[in-house]
Motif scaffolding. Structure first.
Motif, mmCIF file in Angstrom:
data_model
loop_
_atom_site.group_PDB
_atom_site.id
_atom_site.type_symbol
_atom_site.label_atom_id
_atom_site.label_comp_id
_atom_site.label_asym_id
_atom_site.label_seq_id
_atom_site.Cartn_x
_atom_site.Cartn_y
_atom_site.Cartn_z
ATOM 1 N N ASN A 1 57.076 2.034 -15.292
ATOM 2 C CA ASN A 1 57.108 0.575 -15.227
ATOM 3 C C ASN A 1 57.450 -0.113 -16.542
ATOM 4 O O ASN A 1 57.726 -1.303 -16.541
ATOM 5 N N TYR A 2 57.406 0.606 -17.673
ATOM 6 C CA TYR A 2 57.585 -0.033 -18.974
ATOM 7 C C TYR A 2 58.521 0.760 -19.871
ATOM 8 O O TYR A 2 58.570 1.988 -19.804
ATOM 9 N N HIS A 3 59.226 0.048 -20.767
ATOM 10 C CA HIS A 3 59.930 0.654 -21.895
ATOM 11 C C HIS A 3 58.910 0.773 -23.018
ATOM 12 O O HIS A 3 58.263 -0.219 -23.373
ATOM 13 N N ILE A 4 58.778 1.948 -23.616
ATOM 14 C CA ILE A 4 57.826 2.136 -24.699
ATOM 15 C C ILE A 4 58.539 1.869 -26.017
ATOM 16 O O ILE A 4 59.506 2.533 -26.363
ATOM 17 N N LEU A 5 58.041 0.871 -26.762
ATOM 18 C CA LEU A 5 58.651 0.494 -28.029
ATOM 19 C C LEU A 5 57.980 1.187 -29.213
ATOM 20 O O LEU A 5 58.649 1.556 -30.170
ATOM 21 N N ASP A 6 56.669 1.356 -29.163
ATOM 22 C CA ASP A 6 55.919 1.943 -30.268
ATOM 23 C C ASP A 6 54.604 2.475 -29.717
ATOM 24 O O ASP A 6 54.113 1.991 -28.699
ATOM 25 N N THR A 7 54.027 3.495 -30.373
ATOM 26 C CA THR A 7 52.753 4.039 -29.926
ATOM 27 C C THR A 7 51.762 4.079 -31.082
ATOM 28 O O THR A 7 52.140 4.200 -32.246
ATOM 29 N N TYR A 8 50.481 3.980 -30.734
ATOM 30 C CA TYR A 8 49.390 4.028 -31.688
ATOM 31 C C TYR A 8 48.318 4.961 -31.159
ATOM 32 O O TYR A 8 48.116 5.057 -29.955
ATOM 33 N N GLU A 9 47.619 5.626 -32.070
ATOM 34 C CA GLU A 9 46.461 6.427 -31.692
ATOM 35 C C GLU A 9 45.219 5.690 -32.166
ATOM 36 O O GLU A 9 45.098 5.357 -33.341
ATOM 37 N N ALA A 10 44.308 5.420 -31.252
ATOM 38 C CA ALA A 10 43.108 4.660 -31.577
ATOM 39 C C ALA A 10 41.876 5.434 -31.145
ATOM 40 O O ALA A 10 41.882 6.126 -30.130
ATOM 41 N N GLY A 11 40.820 5.291 -31.920
ATOM 42 C CA GLY A 11 39.535 5.829 -31.518
ATOM 43 C C GLY A 11 38.949 4.945 -30.433
ATOM 44 O O GLY A 11 39.279 3.772 -30.318
ATOM 45 N N LEU A 12 38.057 5.494 -29.647
ATOM 46 C CA LEU A 12 37.474 4.760 -28.524
ATOM 47 C C LEU A 12 35.962 4.732 -28.704
ATOM 48 O O LEU A 12 35.325 5.772 -28.852
ATOM 49 N N GLU A 13 35.394 3.526 -28.717
ATOM 50 C CA GLU A 13 33.949 3.367 -28.877
ATOM 51 C C GLU A 13 33.294 3.475 -27.497
ATOM 52 O O GLU A 13 33.468 2.605 -26.648
ATOM 53 N N LEU B 1 55.031 -11.527 -29.014
ATOM 54 C CA LEU B 1 56.408 -11.712 -28.553
ATOM 55 C C LEU B 1 56.439 -11.749 -27.035
ATOM 56 O O LEU B 1 55.683 -11.042 -26.366
ATOM 57 N N LYS B 2 57.325 -12.558 -26.497
ATOM 58 C CA LYS B 2 57.398 -12.729 -25.044
ATOM 59 C C LYS B 2 57.826 -11.430 -24.367
ATOM 60 O O LYS B 2 58.792 -10.795 -24.774
ATOM 61 N N GLY B 3 57.101 -11.059 -23.341
ATOM 62 C CA GLY B 3 57.444 -9.882 -22.550
ATOM 63 C C GLY B 3 56.810 -8.594 -23.035
ATOM 64 O O GLY B 3 56.912 -7.577 -22.364
ATOM 65 N N ASN B 4 56.166 -8.590 -24.194
ATOM 66 C CA ASN B 4 55.532 -7.379 -24.710
ATOM 67 C C ASN B 4 54.074 -7.323 -24.286
ATOM 68 O O ASN B 4 53.405 -8.339 -24.152
ATOM 69 N N THR B 5 53.588 -6.118 -24.097
ATOM 70 C CA THR B 5 52.192 -5.911 -23.741
ATOM 71 C C THR B 5 51.723 -4.581 -24.320
ATOM 72 O O THR B 5 52.535 -3.718 -24.658
ATOM 73 N N LEU B 6 50.436 -4.411 -24.429
ATOM 74 C CA LEU B 6 49.828 -3.181 -24.928
ATOM 75 C C LEU B 6 49.180 -2.450 -23.756
ATOM 76 O O LEU B 6 48.327 -2.999 -23.069
ATOM 77 N N ILE B 7 49.609 -1.211 -23.536
ATOM 78 C CA ILE B 7 49.143 -0.420 -22.399
ATOM 79 C C ILE B 7 48.586 0.914 -22.913
ATOM 80 O O ILE B 7 49.238 1.584 -23.706
ATOM 81 N N PRO B 8 47.383 1.333 -22.461
ATOM 82 C CA PRO B 8 46.895 2.679 -22.812
ATOM 83 C C PRO B 8 47.579 3.732 -21.937
ATOM 84 O O PRO B 8 47.656 3.587 -20.719
ATOM 85 N N PHE B 9 48.097 4.775 -22.575
ATOM 86 C CA PHE B 9 48.809 5.833 -21.857
ATOM 87 C C PHE B 9 47.943 7.041 -21.563
ATOM 88 O O PHE B 9 48.093 7.680 -20.543
ATOM 89 N N GLU B 10 47.071 7.372 -22.499
ATOM 90 C CA GLU B 10 46.362 8.633 -22.400
ATOM 91 C C GLU B 10 44.993 8.515 -23.049
ATOM 92 O O GLU B 10 44.839 7.868 -24.086
ATOM 93 N N VAL B 11 43.998 9.138 -22.449
ATOM 94 C CA VAL B 11 42.672 9.290 -23.042
ATOM 95 C C VAL B 11 42.482 10.780 -23.256
ATOM 96 O O VAL B 11 42.681 11.576 -22.333
ATOM 97 N N TYR B 12 42.112 11.157 -24.480
ATOM 98 C CA TYR B 12 41.973 12.575 -24.788
ATOM 99 C C TYR B 12 40.941 12.770 -25.890
ATOM 100 O O TYR B 12 40.485 11.814 -26.520
ATOM 101 N N PHE B 13 40.548 14.014 -26.071
ATOM 102 C CA PHE B 13 39.635 14.385 -27.145
ATOM 103 C C PHE B 13 40.419 15.168 -28.180
ATOM 104 O O PHE B 13 41.104 16.134 -27.865
ATOM 105 N N LYS B 14 40.318 14.724 -29.424
ATOM 106 C CA LYS B 14 40.991 15.387 -30.533
ATOM 107 C C LYS B 14 39.916 15.761 -31.545
ATOM 108 O O LYS B 14 39.270 14.888 -32.109
ATOM 109 N N ASN B 15 39.713 17.050 -31.720
ATOM 110 C CA ASN B 15 38.663 17.566 -32.604
ATOM 111 C C ASN B 15 37.295 16.975 -32.251
ATOM 112 O O ASN B 15 36.489 16.662 -33.122
ATOM 113 N N VAL C 1 47.856 4.249 -27.277
ATOM 114 C CA VAL C 1 48.214 2.907 -26.839
ATOM 115 C C VAL C 1 49.684 2.678 -27.167
ATOM 116 O O VAL C 1 50.142 3.027 -28.251
ATOM 117 N N GLY C 2 50.410 2.101 -26.229
ATOM 118 C CA GLY C 2 51.826 1.848 -26.442
ATOM 119 C C GLY C 2 52.169 0.379 -26.385
ATOM 120 O O GLY C 2 51.639 -0.361 -25.559
#
Length: 157
Positions: free
Chosen positions: A20-32, A102-116, A123-124
């Motif tokens: 459903n989306y074009h991915i422009l950039d991705t970020y890795e975030a911790g989850l509280e 910016l118009k038309g952009n949104t932040l969507i979470p792609f994956e939840v995972y455990f790293k170490n 988030v994309g």
């Protein structure tokens, strides 16, 4: 649990978002998360369907991420759709905030995972696809599948 590369255990992924989306950039975030939520995520009791990220002030939050309550939890009941804070650096939050305005952009979470051992969210920064973009992607995928099939049939020993 199936491990990906380098100690990464994927708990949930949002495959529909790639369609459903074009991915422009991705970020890795911790989850509280709370303790019982961590246990539920480890059991893959999490859904990212309809989830989105919003930057409020100096913090980023994920909304509509559904985590089923841990069935052996006796201490407190946790709401499955509660808002959860993302753990990011201030520069990343500022960058996300600028792109999201910016118009038309949104932040969507792609994956939840455990790293170490730590719960993470990928988030994309996304822009919605039009219907003809989706059809083109389906055509490309089908053509690649046909090419792979023809190469597989031609190469025989």
């Amino acid at each position: 649990m199936a491990k990906k590369d380098g100690g990464i255990i994927v708990a949930a992924s949002n495959r529909k978002a790639f369609h459903n989306y074009h991915i422009l950039d991705t970020y890795e975030a911790g989850l509280e998360l709370l303790g019982s939520e961590v246990k539920s995520v480890r059991q893959k009791e999490v859904s990212l369907e309809g989830a989105f990220v919003r930057v409020d002030g100096e913090q980023a939050f994920v909304y509509n991420m559904h985590i089923n309550p841990y069935k052996y939890n006796t201490v407190t009941l946790v709401e499955p759709l509660r808002t959860r804070r993302l753990l990011l650096h201030k520069k990343e939050i500022d960058k996300m905030k600028g792109h999201a305005q910016l118009k038309g952009n949104t932040l969507i979470p792609f994956e939840v995972y455990f790293k170490n051992g730590w719960a993470k969210v990928k988030v994309g920064m996304c822009r919605g696809k039009q219907e003809y973009d989706k059809r083109e992607d389906i055509k490309k995928r089908d053509l690649n599948r046909e090419m792979e099939k023809s190469f597989k049939n031609k190469i025989r020993f």
